[in-house]
Design a protein around this motif. Structure first.
Motif, PDB file in Angstrom:
ATOM      1  N   PHE A 148      -0.403  -2.121  -4.704  1.00  0.00           N
ATOM      2  CA  PHE A 148       0.608  -2.404  -5.874  1.00  0.00           C
ATOM      3  C   PHE A 148       1.029  -3.849  -5.185  1.00  0.00           C
ATOM      4  O   PHE A 148       0.687  -4.357  -4.239  1.00  0.00           O
TER       5      PHE A 148
ATOM      6  N   VAL B 252       0.837  -1.134   0.049  1.00  0.00           N
ATOM      7  CA  VAL B 252      -0.171  -0.015  -0.214  1.00  0.00           C
ATOM      8  C   VAL B 252       0.882   1.313   0.045  1.00  0.00           C
ATOM      9  O   VAL B 252       1.785   1.419   0.857  1.00  0.00           O
TER      10      VAL B 252
ATOM     11  N   GLU C  99       8.012  -0.745   7.161  1.00  0.00           N
ATOM     12  CA  GLU C  99       6.695  -1.252   6.965  1.00  0.00           C
ATOM     13  C   GLU C  99       6.125  -2.404   7.880  1.00  0.00           C
ATOM     14  O   GLU C  99       6.825  -3.216   8.092  1.00  0.00           O
TER      15      GLU C  99
ATOM     16  N   LYS D 284       9.726  -1.650  -7.398  1.00  0.00           N
ATOM     17  CA  LYS D 284       9.566  -2.306  -5.882  1.00  0.00           C
ATOM     18  C   LYS D 284      10.055  -3.676  -5.981  1.00  0.00           C
ATOM     19  O   LYS D 284      10.150  -4.176  -4.977  1.00  0.00           O
TER      20      LYS D 284
ATOM     21  N   GLU E  37      11.874   1.871   2.848  1.00  0.00           N
ATOM     22  CA  GLU E  37      10.511   2.148   3.377  1.00  0.00           C
ATOM     23  C   GLU E  37      10.232   1.076   4.691  1.00  0.00           C
ATOM     24  O   GLU E  37       9.915  -0.380   4.385  1.00  0.00           O
TER      25      GLU E  37
ATOM     26  N   ASP F 223      10.322  -2.052   2.249  1.00  0.00           N
ATOM     27  CA  ASP F 223      10.009  -1.911   0.959  1.00  0.00           C
ATOM     28  C   ASP F 223      10.852  -1.120   0.205  1.00  0.00           C
ATOM     29  O   ASP F 223      10.716  -0.014  -0.173  1.00  0.00           O
TER      30      ASP F 223
HETATM   31 MG    MG Z   1       5.919   0.853   0.759  1.00  0.00          MG
END
Ligand code: MG
Length: 301
Positions: A113, A81, A142, A188, A140, A171
């Motif tokens: 995604f 997300v 998470e 990603k 990132e 991420d």
């Molecule tokens: Mg992320």
């Protein structure tokens, strides 16, 4: 329970971590032959009782084994997300890296995604810098939700019945690819761009998931710090949205988004380079510690 996947010799073993005593119990032989953490979570109601005799199993010091991601090979791509913490949504829009444009309005629907399963790597594995492909690697921090009972059209009020537990994900993102290709899958999903773990922690270990703190440091410098209660779309929202018309499966992973403080939130941006060490921590779940390597990295045997 804190489930782990660890290497012993040439084999992946299933572990139950006892963090207080610094050991991981090898419970592989308590399970059906060939069963891994994903199988255990998928068939949790039937297999959980076997873990009752965990104390009789061999214990290895946690620092003497190589932990892999608890689910090293998810059944399918991870659901992720984007823009799910206010200040991060704003920093991302301002950065110019959002191909959707510079609008600083918050999303009205979750931005969902996928991240390829092959990106998953261990909690302490090196991240491959993919030189020649990207020059803009970002982190990132998470919280990730692990689905227990599958289902479709899961209403908010029933979401917790379908949560097995939680883990941590970094991420990792190639910002240049994310921007250039508009869709985020490529940026990603590079190999090693999904450090995960160190454990899959069952929901009963966490009193209040919304109280958990999510943070990241780079080379010891604090960069991100958020609280799960600040999610724009909370975990029940995300599960209701994703499962509307899509069947969630046991073992599915939903990464819930990252707080402000990523590299592109700075002016100029502060990208990761080989030798940098990123730590992502969540209260009660542990810490991922990954160095950006000088080569392929990863933990694939
Ligand atoms: Mg992320």
């Amino acid at each position: 329970v804190r489930l782990a996947t660890f290497r012993l010799g040439n084999e992946d073993r299933v572990g139950v971590a006892d963090v207080e005593h610094g050991v991981v119990h090898d419970v592989t032989d308590l399970l059906p032959s060939g069963a891994g953490v994903l199988d255990l979570i998928t068939d949790w109601t039937r297999l959980r009782p076997a873990l009752g005799s965990v104390r009789s199993t061999p214990a290895h010091p946690l620092d003497a084994v190589t932990l892999r991601a608890p689910i090293p090979e998810p059944r399918r791509d991870l659901f992720c997300v984007g823009k799910n913490y206010r200040e991060h949504a704003v920093e991302f829009s301002r950065s110019g890296y959002d191909a959707a444009g510079r609008s600083e309005e918050l999303p009205t629907h979750p931005v969902v995604f996928a991240k390829a399963t092959t990106a998953v790597t261990g909690p302490f594995a090196d991240i491959d810098p993919h030189p020649g492909l990207t020059r803009e690697i970002d982190y990132e921090a998470e919280l990730a939700v692990i689905i227990g009972k599958g289902g479709r059209d899961i209403p908010r009020g029933r979401a917790s019945d379908h949560v097995w537990g939680y883990t941590i994900i970094n991420d990792v993102t190639a910002r240049d690819l994310q921007r250039a290709h508009e869709q985020w899958l490529l940026g990603k999903s590079l190999d090693t761009f999904c450090p995960m773990g160190p454990f899959a922690v069952s929901a009963d270990e966490i009193t209040d998931v919304t109280a958990l703190g999510v943070s990241a440091t780079v080379n010891g410098e604090r960069r991100q710090s958020g609280t799960v209660k600040d999610l724009i779309f909370d975990i029940p929202d995300l599960m209701a949205t994703i499962s509307a018309g899509i069947t969630l499966l046991p073992g599915d992973i939903i990464a819930t988004g990252t707080p402000a403080g990523v590299g592109i939130g700075f002016t100029p941006p502060r990208f990761l380079t080989p030798g940098d060490v990123v730590e992502v921590s969540i209260t009660g779940l542990g810490t991922l510690r990954n160095r950006v390597g000088h080569g392929p990295g990863g933990d694939r045997p």
